[in-house]
Design a protein around this motif. Structure first.
Motif: not given
Length: 103
Positions: A34-61
């Motif tokens: 986000r500091t680098l304003d790298d939109r592609f990797y910002t999106i990619d990393t958010c997806i990775k974080i979201g997938k982990i929260y989903r695996q942990l059963g934390k769909l809202d997160d």
């Protein structure tokens, strides 16, 4: 370069089922992207974080991480739905389905 290394470390931890450590690395990387304003990797990393929260059963997160990235993706990619948008739709359906199963 540090952000990429953090992402790689997160990927390794995730593959070893060490989600807590993976989240830490991904969140650090996300801050840098986000500091680098790298939109592609910002999106990619958010997806990775979201997938982990989903695996942990934390769909809202998971949804809270993926929603702003789906919006960013929509601005960044001017064609069909991207990965973040597809994940958001799927996770919202799962959450809605789970809520209908509650007594």
């Amino acid at each position: 370069k540090e952000a990429y290394t953090l992402t790689d470390l997160g990927d390794v931890c995730d593959s070893l089922d060490e989600q807590a450590q993976a989240l830490g690395y991904y969140q650090q990387a996300l801050t840098l992207y986000r500091t680098l304003d790298d939109r592609f990797y910002t999106i990619d990393t958010c997806i990775k974080i979201g997938k982990i929260y989903r695996q942990l059963g934390k769909l809202d997160d998971a949804i809270s991480y993926i929603t702003p990235c789906a919006e960013l993706e929509q601005q960044f990619i001017n064609h069909d739905r991207g990965d973040a948008q597809v994940a958001l739709a799927q996770w919202q359906r799962e959450r809605d389905h789970d809520s209908t199963l509650l007594p």
